[in-house]
Enzyme design. Structure first.
Site, PDB file in Angstrom:
ATOM      1  NE  ARG A   1      -9.065   8.032   7.790  1.00  0.00           N
ATOM      2  CZ  ARG A   1      -8.480   7.318   6.833  1.00  0.00           C
ATOM      3  NH1 ARG A   1      -8.210   7.859   5.664  1.00  0.00           N
ATOM      4  NH2 ARG A   1      -8.166   6.059   7.051  1.00  0.00           N
TER       5      ARG A   1
ATOM      6  CG  HIS B   1      -4.967   3.763  10.631  1.00  0.00           C
ATOM      7  ND1 HIS B   1      -6.334   3.761  10.780  1.00  0.00           N
ATOM      8  CD2 HIS B   1      -4.735   3.603   9.297  1.00  0.00           C
ATOM      9  CE1 HIS B   1      -6.905   3.624   9.598  1.00  0.00           C
ATOM     10  NE2 HIS B   1      -5.956   3.509   8.687  1.00  0.00           N
TER      11      HIS B   1
ATOM     12  CG  ASP C   1       1.945   4.849   5.783  1.00  0.00           C
ATOM     13  OD1 ASP C   1       1.298   5.073   4.739  1.00  0.00           O
ATOM     14  OD2 ASP C   1       1.622   5.340   6.888  1.00  0.00           O
TER      15      ASP C   1
ATOM     16  CD  GLN D   1      -4.381  -0.525   7.356  1.00  0.00           C
ATOM     17  OE1 GLN D   1      -5.138   0.284   6.836  1.00  0.00           O
ATOM     18  NE2 GLN D   1      -4.077  -1.672   6.784  1.00  0.00           N
TER      19      GLN D   1
ATOM     20  NE  ARG E   1      -8.429  -0.937   7.640  1.00  0.00           N
ATOM     21  CZ  ARG E   1      -8.546   0.390   7.443  1.00  0.00           C
ATOM     22  NH1 ARG E   1      -8.054   0.954   6.359  1.00  0.00           N
ATOM     23  NH2 ARG E   1      -9.120   1.162   8.353  1.00  0.00           N
TER      24      ARG E   1
ATOM     25  CB  CYS F   1      -1.891   1.137   5.678  1.00  0.00           C
ATOM     26  SG  CYS F   1      -0.834   2.552   5.307  1.00  0.00           S
TER      27      CYS F   1
HETATM   28  N1  NVA Z   1       0.251   7.535   7.332  1.00  0.00           N
HETATM   29  C1  NVA Z   1      -0.838   7.618   6.383  1.00  0.00           C
HETATM   30  C2  NVA Z   1      -1.762   6.451   6.550  1.00  0.00           C
HETATM   31  C3  NVA Z   1      -2.862   6.376   5.539  1.00  0.00           C
HETATM   32  C4  NVA Z   1      -3.763   5.205   5.735  1.00  0.00           C
HETATM   33  C5  NVA Z   1      -1.559   8.938   6.559  1.00  0.00           C
HETATM   34  O1  NVA Z   1      -1.869   9.316   7.701  1.00  0.00           O
HETATM   35  O2  NVA Z   1      -1.814   9.618   5.557  1.00  0.00           O
HETATM   36  N1   CP Z   2      -5.501   2.326   4.809  1.00  0.00           N
HETATM   37  C1   CP Z   2      -6.430   3.305   4.895  1.00  0.00           C
HETATM   38  O1   CP Z   2      -6.796   3.769   5.980  1.00  0.00           O
HETATM   39  O2   CP Z   2      -6.907   3.689   3.695  1.00  0.00           O
HETATM   40  P1   CP Z   2      -7.846   4.954   3.429  1.00  0.00           P
HETATM   41  O3   CP Z   2      -7.032   6.181   3.735  1.00  0.00           O
HETATM   42  O4   CP Z   2      -8.222   4.856   1.974  1.00  0.00           O
HETATM   43  O5   CP Z   2      -9.035   4.858   4.328  1.00  0.00           O
END
Ligand code: NVA
Ligand code: CP
Length: 329
Positions: A109, A136, A232, A139, A317, A273
């Site tokens: 990540r 992502h 989101d 997800q 998830r 998400c």
């Molecule tokens: N768009 C958000 C998704 C988190 C799961 C981010 O990248 O912070």
């Molecule tokens: N939805 C998601 O990816 O959550 P986290 O950022 O907690 O991993």
């Protein structure tokens, strides 16, 4: 035709055929049923080692990978950017080559999509995208499984409307997912947030083959007939300095009961998400409120309503990530 994904990396849904995505969703449902039945006698990842690289924070993704591995007999090692040499003292290529000697799979990540691509290129083991700035994919598998559990329609008849920051990783991941599965998708948000034309063109090229529809609109009429309203946060990880301008821009796209009613579908589902700002129970929401900004992208009323399936979605998830690991390692 039998599907065999062993040895593949999971970097974006664009690399997978609709049949392969169908296979992963069915496997996830089977693994979920297996866990619910308490069957642990034949772990599918016994003796495997997985490394989890996180350059951004996480609750769900990290825990999903860890619990999925533990359930199926694999061991995990967690590294964040502070506790590893990656990128600072050691190049990405060297890091990937080293990790490939130790581990059977790598989750990453972070920021650029090119990092997951390079990890896959140099490590020689399957690499799993746990979120980048532009995608992502794990997800989306969880979201599709959740939709299938709560909506009687087959996926290709489902209309998903993504509300808010229409140029973020979740919106792009949904464009790809809907395109692959022949679904109807609308990115509903301000036209000043321009969707990357390359992402749109790529999704539409796939849509032309699968019968999907991929639209972008700033008109509330676009939510009509939606089966799923998706939201989101308005400023993704690393974009927090943009909160004041985002609040101004995205407040009209907040998910409210009025927006759900505008779908005309009494059974409409709300998915997110997570994490979500839906009340002022977080330090961030409180701090911005004190500065005069309401950063909630969805009302608490919607978040807690009968339409909301966000916690089933969060649980999924784990089941879907488990399917990815079991299929590819
Ligand atoms: N768009 C958000 C998704 C988190 C799961 C981010 O990248 O912070
Ligand atoms: N939805 C998601 O990816 O959550 P986290 O950022 O907690 O991993």
């Amino acid at each position: 035709m039998a599907i065999n994904l062993k040895g593949r990396s999971f970097l974006t849904l664009m690399d997978f055929s609709p049949e392969e995505i169908r296979f992963l969703l069915d496997l996830a449902a089977a693994l979920k049923a297996k866990k619910k039945a308490g069957i642990y006698n034949e772990p599918l990842l016994k003796g495997k080692n997985i490394v989890l690289l996180f350059e951004k924070t996480s609750t769900r993704t990290r825990c999903a990978f860890e619990t999925a591995c533990h359930d199926e007999g694999a061991h995990v090692t967690f590294l964040d950017s502070k506790s590893s040499q990656m990128g600072k003292k050691e190049s990405l290529e060297d890091t990937a080559k080293v990790l490939g000697r130790f581990f059977d799979g790598i989750e990453y990540r972070g920021f650029e999509q090119s990092v997951v691509e390079d990890l896959a290129k140099y490590s020689g083991v399957p690499v799993f995208n746990g979120l980048t700035d532009v995608d992502h994919p794990t997800q989306i598998l969880a979201d599709m499984l959740t939709i299938e559990e709560h909506c009687a329609k087959p996926l290709h008849k489902v209309k998903v409307v993504f509300c808010g920051d229409i140029r973020n990783n979740m919106c792009y991941a949904w464009m790809y997912g809907c395109a692959k599965m022949g679904m109807t998708f609308v990115a509903y948000g301000p036209s000043s947030l321009t969707v990357d034309p390359e992402v749109l063109a790529a999704a539409r090229a796939v849509a032309a083959e699968t019968g999907a529809s991929i639209e972008v609109s700033d008109d509330i009429a676009a939510v009509e007939g939606a089966d799923v309203i998706y939201s989101d946060i308005w400023a993704s990880m690393g974009e927090e300095d943009q909160i004041p301008e985002r609040v101004k821009l995205l407040t009209p796209y907040k998910v409210t009961m009025d927006l759900l009613n505008a779908t005309g579908n009494p059974e409409v589902l709300f998915l997110h998400c997570l994490p979500s700002f839906h009340d002022f129970e977080t330090t961030m929401a409180k701090e911005w409120k004190e500065k005069g900004y309401d950063i909630r992208e969805v009302t608490d009323e919607v978040f807690r309503s009968k339409h909301s399936v966000v916690f089933d979605e969060a649980e999924n998830r784990m089941h879907t990530i488990k399917a990815v690991l079991c299929a590819m390692i």
